[in-house]
Design a protein around this motif. Structure first.
Motif, PDB file in Angstrom:
ATOM      1  N   GLN A 145       0.819  -1.212   0.000  1.00  0.00           N
ATOM      2  CA  GLN A 145       0.000   0.000   0.000  1.00  0.00           C
ATOM      3  C   GLN A 145       0.859   1.271   0.000  1.00  0.00           C
ATOM      4  N   ILE A 146       1.937   1.253  -0.761  1.00  0.00           N
ATOM      5  CA  ILE A 146       2.845   2.393  -0.732  1.00  0.00           C
ATOM      6  C   ILE A 146       2.497   3.377  -1.835  1.00  0.00           C
ATOM      7  N   THR A 147       2.626   4.654  -1.565  1.00  0.00           N
ATOM      8  CA  THR A 147       2.265   5.708  -2.508  1.00  0.00           C
ATOM      9  C   THR A 147       3.509   6.317  -3.121  1.00  0.00           C
ATOM     10  N   LEU A 148       3.291   7.112  -4.162  1.00  0.00           N
ATOM     11  CA  LEU A 148       4.404   7.765  -4.838  1.00  0.00           C
ATOM     12  C   LEU A 148       5.170   8.670  -3.887  1.00  0.00           C
ATOM     13  N   ALA A 149       4.435   9.403  -3.045  1.00  0.00           N
ATOM     14  CA  ALA A 149       5.086  10.304  -2.099  1.00  0.00           C
ATOM     15  C   ALA A 149       5.954   9.533  -1.112  1.00  0.00           C
ATOM     16  N   GLN A 150       5.474   8.345  -0.695  1.00  0.00           N
ATOM     17  CA  GLN A 150       6.232   7.560   0.261  1.00  0.00           C
ATOM     18  C   GLN A 150       7.498   6.978  -0.352  1.00  0.00           C
ATOM     19  N   ILE A 151       7.455   6.652  -1.650  1.00  0.00           N
ATOM     20  CA  ILE A 151       8.632   6.113  -2.301  1.00  0.00           C
ATOM     21  C   ILE A 151       9.772   7.134  -2.286  1.00  0.00           C
ATOM     22  N   ALA A 152       9.426   8.421  -2.315  1.00  0.00           N
ATOM     23  CA  ALA A 152      10.457   9.455  -2.266  1.00  0.00           C
ATOM     24  C   ALA A 152      11.213   9.426  -0.946  1.00  0.00           C
ATOM     25  N   ASP A 153      10.660   8.800   0.059  1.00  0.00           N
ATOM     26  CA  ASP A 153      11.297   8.655   1.362  1.00  0.00           C
ATOM     27  C   ASP A 153      12.021   7.309   1.389  1.00  0.00           C
ATOM     28  N   PRO A 154      13.342   7.278   1.452  1.00  0.00           N
ATOM     29  CA  PRO A 154      14.071   6.003   1.349  1.00  0.00           C
ATOM     30  C   PRO A 154      13.758   5.015   2.464  1.00  0.00           C
ATOM     31  N   ILE A 155      13.513   5.501   3.684  1.00  0.00           N
ATOM     32  CA  ILE A 155      13.244   4.559   4.769  1.00  0.00           C
ATOM     33  C   ILE A 155      11.864   3.929   4.609  1.00  0.00           C
ATOM     34  N   ALA A 156      10.897   4.703   4.122  1.00  0.00           N
ATOM     35  CA  ALA A 156       9.589   4.120   3.823  1.00  0.00           C
ATOM     36  C   ALA A 156       9.727   3.028   2.769  1.00  0.00           C
ATOM     37  N   LYS A 157      10.550   3.274   1.771  1.00  0.00           N
ATOM     38  CA  LYS A 157      10.747   2.266   0.726  1.00  0.00           C
ATOM     39  C   LYS A 157      11.447   1.027   1.279  1.00  0.00           C
ATOM     40  N   MET A 158      12.419   1.239   2.164  1.00  0.00           N
ATOM     41  CA  MET A 158      13.104   0.101   2.787  1.00  0.00           C
ATOM     42  C   MET A 158      12.118  -0.774   3.563  1.00  0.00           C
ATOM     43  N   GLN A 159      11.218  -0.136   4.306  1.00  0.00           N
ATOM     44  CA  GLN A 159      10.209  -0.888   5.048  1.00  0.00           C
ATOM     45  C   GLN A 159       9.262  -1.614   4.103  1.00  0.00           C
ATOM     46  N   ALA A 160       8.789  -0.911   3.060  1.00  0.00           N
ATOM     47  CA  ALA A 160       7.855  -1.527   2.114  1.00  0.00           C
ATOM     48  C   ALA A 160       8.490  -2.710   1.397  1.00  0.00           C
ATOM     49  N   ASP A 161       9.734  -2.561   1.007  1.00  0.00           N
ATOM     50  CA  ASP A 161      10.429  -3.659   0.327  1.00  0.00           C
ATOM     51  C   ASP A 161      10.612  -4.854   1.257  1.00  0.00           C
ATOM     52  N   ALA A 162      10.926  -4.583   2.526  1.00  0.00           N
ATOM     53  CA  ALA A 162      11.120  -5.665   3.490  1.00  0.00           C
ATOM     54  C   ALA A 162       9.835  -6.448   3.717  1.00  0.00           C
ATOM     55  N   VAL A 163       8.711  -5.720   3.755  1.00  0.00           N
ATOM     56  CA  VAL A 163       7.422  -6.397   3.919  1.00  0.00           C
ATOM     57  C   VAL A 163       7.108  -7.242   2.691  1.00  0.00           C
ATOM     58  N   GLU A 164       7.384  -6.707   1.517  1.00  0.00           N
ATOM     59  CA  GLU A 164       7.071  -7.429   0.281  1.00  0.00           C
ATOM     60  C   GLU A 164       7.937  -8.673   0.109  1.00  0.00           C
ATOM     61  N   THR A 165       9.235  -8.559   0.382  1.00  0.00           N
ATOM     62  CA  THR A 165      10.159  -9.666   0.112  1.00  0.00           C
ATOM     63  C   THR A 165      10.458 -10.504   1.350  1.00  0.00           C
ATOM     64  N   ARG A 166      10.106  -9.972   2.541  1.00  0.00           N
ATOM     65  CA  ARG A 166      10.432 -10.598   3.831  1.00  0.00           C
ATOM     66  C   ARG A 166      11.942 -10.744   4.029  1.00  0.00           C
ATOM     67  N   GLN A 167      12.688  -9.874   3.366  1.00  0.00           N
ATOM     68  CA  GLN A 167      14.143  -9.865   3.484  1.00  0.00           C
ATOM     69  C   GLN A 167      14.630  -8.426   3.582  1.00  0.00           C
ATOM     70  N   ALA A 168      15.724  -8.209   4.328  1.00  0.00           N
ATOM     71  CA  ALA A 168      16.364  -6.900   4.372  1.00  0.00           C
ATOM     72  C   ALA A 168      17.802  -7.099   4.832  1.00  0.00           C
ATOM     73  N   ASP A 169      18.758  -6.656   4.018  1.00  0.00           N
ATOM     74  CA  ASP A 169      20.150  -6.849   4.408  1.00  0.00           C
ATOM     75  C   ASP A 169      20.589  -5.890   5.500  1.00  0.00           C
ATOM     76  N   TRP A 170      19.774  -4.863   5.767  1.00  0.00           N
ATOM     77  CA  TRP A 170      20.141  -3.842   6.747  1.00  0.00           C
ATOM     78  C   TRP A 170      19.673  -4.156   8.167  1.00  0.00           C
ATOM     79  N   GLY A 171      18.785  -5.140   8.327  1.00  0.00           N
ATOM     80  CA  GLY A 171      18.326  -5.455   9.669  1.00  0.00           C
ATOM     81  C   GLY A 171      17.246  -6.506   9.687  1.00  0.00           C
ATOM     82  N   HIS A 172      16.956  -7.026  10.872  1.00  0.00           N
ATOM     83  CA  HIS A 172      15.891  -8.022  11.015  1.00  0.00           C
ATOM     84  C   HIS A 172      15.355  -7.984  12.443  1.00  0.00           C
ATOM     85  N   TRP A 173      14.134  -8.486  12.607  1.00  0.00           N
ATOM     86  CA  TRP A 173      13.475  -8.553  13.910  1.00  0.00           C
ATOM     87  C   TRP A 173      13.412 -10.010  14.347  1.00  0.00           C
ATOM     88  N   GLY A 174      13.976 -10.324  15.496  1.00  0.00           N
ATOM     89  CA  GLY A 174      13.878 -11.670  16.020  1.00  0.00           C
ATOM     90  C   GLY A 174      15.157 -12.461  15.909  1.00  0.00           C
TER      91      GLY A 174
END
Length: 543
Positions: free
Chosen positions: A24-53
């Motif tokens: 549910q990410i918008t164009l305005a949110q994509i301009a924010d890199p941290i919002a994009k990092m969160q959205a990508d992590a939710v979509e792929t369930r992967q993030a090289d920058w951090g993890h929970w658990g």
């Protein structure tokens, strides 16, 4: 389907990706890199920058609290009374007295850390040393890694141990300041209670607390050698991890108790919180929270109950109305400002037989009874249609000061909390993790943003009213949305919440500097417990 669009800025092309999926990410949110990092992590369930658990191979493998050591920052006082050679964790007999038993593998002759109950001792010591104003500033759920990632986004400076830098509360030197860390483990987990009779059914619970530094580390930045230990699942040493009411009780009363207890001991017996004791000595007392007014942390500032979910009764204690635990009523706090507005329920089994249908956190009859318009003792400032929240609150502050009244402020959006701030300073969250699938992001209307206040507004309002009522006062300020963000494994919301609390801290210290300074003021800033965010690539968050 994905939509790519771009535009030129100078000689370069900025490209945005609009993802039409669960994020549910918008164009305005994509301009924010941290919002994009969160959205990508939710979509792929992967993030090289951090993890929970405990599982580094997936972005989200744990969605609740942990047994990590928690940072403590003091202003106007130091930590010499409780750390190092004074640490309770160096002394087996002291530990046995604290927990009611000697926790397994918890004695550490070299412990530099101390216990969360020492937060209570520090407040006591501040008063005994002559301080007339004490502020307990709680960032709910903010552990060392949560603090560090927020600081890096602000300053761009990466640190790997110690206090760090990059936030107001890390950098402020306008007062004598100190830094340490504490154990938050409860006495027990798995206690059952009856809220109607206010009794504890199994006082010894199911799992005991404690802290094994060989597994959890002897400092917040030290490696965790058993990833399952902080969540109570280690095959080597099992210790209970805390939730917010047991930890808040430790900070307000100085005891270890069971998870879900509100200022009661393991048997359900009343324990007097410091605010009520000081109130009896002429202090004004106040409570501020960005989440509902009678959630665990703000509730423990003043109330008693065998369970944290008995919200209406906890509020009754806070505002001086007859409650299940105190049928004759308590005196009530001088200031209570928080969330919960607009959250209505016809039924709530967790609150027992005396639950009144309607607002989940304060019964309509209680709200009416406390209002000065009806002969009560509180000027009531509620979220009001088409009116700016700060204006509503400011007007109530002036009325309370002029008339010598108390102040009750009631605001909130979805879930009863204030709108979630994001890392970019806006209020535009992206998706979080649910129990089995992504959760849609909260979307705030113009009214949500106009009609609500910020934590900094609440904090300064409380300071103004308390100071008008007495030259001696105690105040709890809770930045509760850090915890909500971390439960959702949402790094964008988590950073935004820390920054919101940090902004409030900056306003508070400015107020103190302009109203007598630090000679008679002590401020303790800490968290009630940690979560399990692991920052794997700090440079990803550099601006």
């Amino acid at each position: 389907m994905n939509l790519i669009s771009g535009f030129k800025t100078g000689a370069s092309i900025v490209t945005f990706l609009l993802i039409a999926d669960a994020s549910q990410i918008t164009l305005a949110q994509i301009a924010d890199p941290i919002a994009k990092m969160q959205a990508d992590a939710v979509e792929t369930r992967q993030a090289d920058w951090g993890h929970w658990g405990p599982n580094p191979n997936t972005y989200s493998s744990w969605k609740t609290h942990s047994n990590r050591l928690i940072p403590v920052y003091t202003f106007g006082i130091d930590l010499n009374l409780v750390r190092g050679e004074k640490s309770v964790y160096r002394d087996a007999s002291a530990l046995e007295k604290l927990y009611g038993y000697l926790p397994e593998k918890t004695v550490n002759p070299e412990a530099e850390y101390f216990d969360q109950t020492d937060i209570y001792r520090l407040q006591r010591a501040a008063i005994e040393s002559g301080k007339k104003r004490v502020i307990l500033f709680v960032f709910d759920g903010m552990d060392w890694d949560t603090t560090r990632v927020a600081a890096i986004t602000q300053s761009g400076k990466i640190y790997h141990k110690g206090r760090g830098e990059g936030l107001h509360f890390l950098d402020y030197r306008g007062a004598p300041t100190d830094y340490g860390y504490c154990v938050t483990s409860p006495r027990t987990e798995g206690t059952s209670v009856n809220v109607d009779t206010q009794t504890v059914l199994n006082p010894e619970g199911k799992l005991r607390g404690g802290y094994d530094p060989s597994l959890g580390g002897d400092a917040p930045w030290q490696p965790i050698t058993d990833a399952d230990y902080p969540i109570g699942k280690s095959k080597q040493t099992r210790h209970a991890y805390a939730e917010s009411s047991a930890t808040a009780t430790s900070m307000t009363t100085g005891i270890k108790t069971y998870n879900d207890a509100m200022n009661v001991d393991f048997m359900g017996r009343e324990v007097l919180p410091i605010a009520r004791d000081l109130q009896g000595k002429g202090f004004a007392v106040g409570v501020v929270s960005s989440v509902p007014i009678s959630h665990a942390t703000p509730g423990c500032a003043y109330a008693n109950n065998v369970h944290r979910n008995d919200y209406q009764d906890l509020t009754r204690d806070l505002i001086g109305r007859p409650s299940i635990y105190h049928p004759g009523g308590l005196p009530g706090v001088d200031v209570l400002i928080g969330g919960g507005w607009g959250i209505d329920k016809d039924k709530d089994g967790g609150q027992g037989k005396n639950y009144v249908p309607g607002n989940k956190y304060i019964a309509a009859e209680d709200l009416a009874a406390i209002d000065v318009a009806n002969g009560g003792r509180y000027v009531v400032a509620q979220r009001t249609e088409d009116m700016a929240g700060p204006d509503v609150l400011s007007k109530a502050v002036q009325q309370a000061k002029e008339n010598g009244s108390r102040l009750f402020g009631y605001f909130g959006a979805q879930g009863g909390h204030l709108p979630f701030r994001t890392a970019d300073g806006g209020y535009n969250p992206v998706a979080s993790f649910g129990s089995s699938k992504p959760e849609k992001a909260e979307v705030y209307s113009k009214a949500d943003l106009l009609e609500n206040v910020k934590l900094k507004d609440m904090a300064v309002a409380a300071l103004e009213v308390l100071d008008s009522r007495s030259d001696q006062w105690w105040l709890m300020i809770e930045c509760g949305d850090v915890d909500w963000a971390n439960h959702s494994n949402n790094i964008d919301n988590s950073i935004g919440a820390v920054l919101s609390g940090d902004e409030a801290f900056a306003e508070v210290v400015t107020w103190i500097e302009q109203h007598g300074g630090w000679d008679e003021t002590a401020l303790i800033l800490t968290a009630d417990h940690g979560h399990y965010f692991n920052l794997d690539r700090p440079e990803a968050f550099q601006p």
